[in-house]
Design a protein around this motif. Sequence first.
Motif, PDB file in Angstrom:
ATOM      1  N   PRO A 168       0.812  -1.225   0.000  1.00  0.00           N
ATOM      2  CA  PRO A 168       0.000   0.000   0.000  1.00  0.00           C
ATOM      3  C   PRO A 168       0.841   1.269   0.000  1.00  0.00           C
ATOM      4  O   PRO A 168       1.951   1.303   0.547  1.00  0.00           O
ATOM      5  CB  PRO A 168      -0.818  -0.115   1.291  1.00  0.00           C
ATOM      6  N   LEU A 169       0.300   2.292  -0.650  1.00  0.00           N
ATOM      7  CA  LEU A 169       0.891   3.634  -0.747  1.00  0.00           C
ATOM      8  C   LEU A 169       2.112   3.696  -1.649  1.00  0.00           C
ATOM      9  O   LEU A 169       2.843   4.688  -1.635  1.00  0.00           O
ATOM     10  CB  LEU A 169       1.237   4.186   0.645  1.00  0.00           C
ATOM     11  N   THR A 170       2.340   2.659  -2.444  1.00  0.00           N
ATOM     12  CA  THR A 170       3.500   2.667  -3.353  1.00  0.00           C
ATOM     13  C   THR A 170       3.088   2.772  -4.820  1.00  0.00           C
ATOM     14  O   THR A 170       3.955   2.900  -5.691  1.00  0.00           O
ATOM     15  CB  THR A 170       4.354   1.397  -3.171  1.00  0.00           C
ATOM     16  N   GLY A 171       1.789   2.697  -5.124  1.00  0.00           N
ATOM     17  CA  GLY A 171       1.323   2.758  -6.509  1.00  0.00           C
ATOM     18  C   GLY A 171       1.420   4.144  -7.102  1.00  0.00           C
ATOM     19  O   GLY A 171       1.666   5.139  -6.402  1.00  0.00           O
ATOM     20  N   LEU A 172       1.216   4.235  -8.397  1.00  0.00           N
ATOM     21  CA  LEU A 172       1.314   5.501  -9.119  1.00  0.00           C
ATOM     22  C   LEU A 172       0.018   6.299  -8.993  1.00  0.00           C
ATOM     23  O   LEU A 172      -1.036   5.761  -8.667  1.00  0.00           O
ATOM     24  CB  LEU A 172       1.597   5.241 -10.597  1.00  0.00           C
ATOM     25  N   SER A 173       0.102   7.576  -9.310  1.00  0.00           N
ATOM     26  CA  SER A 173      -1.101   8.400  -9.421  1.00  0.00           C
ATOM     27  C   SER A 173      -1.680   8.258 -10.825  1.00  0.00           C
ATOM     28  O   SER A 173      -0.993   7.813 -11.762  1.00  0.00           O
ATOM     29  CB  SER A 173      -0.771   9.866  -9.155  1.00  0.00           C
ATOM     30  N   ILE A 174      -2.931   8.648 -10.986  1.00  0.00           N
ATOM     31  CA  ILE A 174      -3.547   8.650 -12.310  1.00  0.00           C
ATOM     32  C   ILE A 174      -2.788   9.600 -13.236  1.00  0.00           C
ATOM     33  O   ILE A 174      -2.508   9.267 -14.394  1.00  0.00           O
ATOM     34  CB  ILE A 174      -5.033   9.036 -12.199  1.00  0.00           C
ATOM     35  N   ALA A 175      -2.429  10.773 -12.713  1.00  0.00           N
ATOM     36  CA  ALA A 175      -1.741  11.770 -13.546  1.00  0.00           C
ATOM     37  C   ALA A 175      -0.394  11.252 -14.038  1.00  0.00           C
ATOM     38  O   ALA A 175      -0.031  11.445 -15.206  1.00  0.00           O
ATOM     39  CB  ALA A 175      -1.566  13.065 -12.760  1.00  0.00           C
ATOM     40  N   LYS A 176       0.358  10.583 -13.149  1.00  0.00           N
ATOM     41  CA  LYS A 176       1.678  10.085 -13.559  1.00  0.00           C
ATOM     42  C   LYS A 176       1.536   8.951 -14.568  1.00  0.00           C
ATOM     43  O   LYS A 176       2.291   8.879 -15.551  1.00  0.00           O
ATOM     44  CB  LYS A 176       2.468   9.598 -12.346  1.00  0.00           C
TER      45      LYS A 176
END
Length: 350
Positions: free
Chosen positions: A147-155
Amino acid sequence: MNQFGISLYLGTGYEKNKEIIEKAKRANLGYAFTSLHIPEESVENYAEEVKRLLDLCKRCSISLIVDIGPRTLQKLGYRRFEELKQTSISHLRVDYGFTYEQIIDLSKSFQIVFNASTLLEKDIRELQKRNADFTRFSACHNFYPKPLTGLSIAKTRSINDNLRQLGMTTMAFVAGDKELRGPLKMGLPTVEAHRRADVLLSMLQLIKDCHTDICIVGDIDISDKAWENVGKLSQGYVSLKADIDPAYRFITNRIHHDRPDSSEYVIRSQESRAYASQGRLFPAQAVKPRIRGSISVSNEGYLRYSGELEIARRDLEPEPKVNIVGQIDEASLPYLDYITDGMGFELIQS
């Protein structure tokens, strides 16, 4: 049209993988991702189990995207990568250990898949210098078990846009909602916001917000409802549950398509303009509030537009020239923003 896939892991076991592959075939999914060098995937008779999985995918017309390393051939008992052309493997995901010349040579037989997050500008330049055909290359994002290591939608969108400009196909993962893969069992998404999200909504966001070409379920399995939704999405449409006036239920259980020149205010059914020509009449009714998710049909006040079906994407001013004939269920409202550019939708009476 976008394409969709599943993930297969040797540690899941042959029978469970067979069940998942058969579900994928019924849902019209064309791809499966698997890795042949995951350290924790220790199974007896490794080469034999891999070949059984390859044979199963081939029988079900599932194309395999395989994460490989330089020692993969030795582990499988093959001498040359070209021998894998006889199997269901169509894509080779290469992270390390291959020269540019080897990659270009392999791309003549397979679609080559790079790690979208770690492909460097210098690698792109070197491949361009060697006149590589970038339409033979794809870029697949990682999934993120922690958790908390995934990418953002924007990136994710920014990376995908850059790669697509080169001619590459983009791939990314969504988390499952049923059987999550260990050891953490906390979802395997590319985008962090998708870790606990609805599978269909996550795929729609990968397609529309992140410009992803192939969406893959990263976890072991998904719920029956998610399979149904993904199967429909693979055919180009989304189901929307709604409460609809009995007099207008002729609009249900058929596929409509939003106009290709999408409006930011309403979804407009391309097919519904034919209702008036079929002899249906649409006299004006009492004016009602037109809130997000309102289903309306243009009445006779709209003249030649009479009969056109619309769904409000947002709260709108009351309109005397439309009849409010139903309301999208709250659970289906999040999908409205993603039914654009000719995408299909089906109204189901709740």
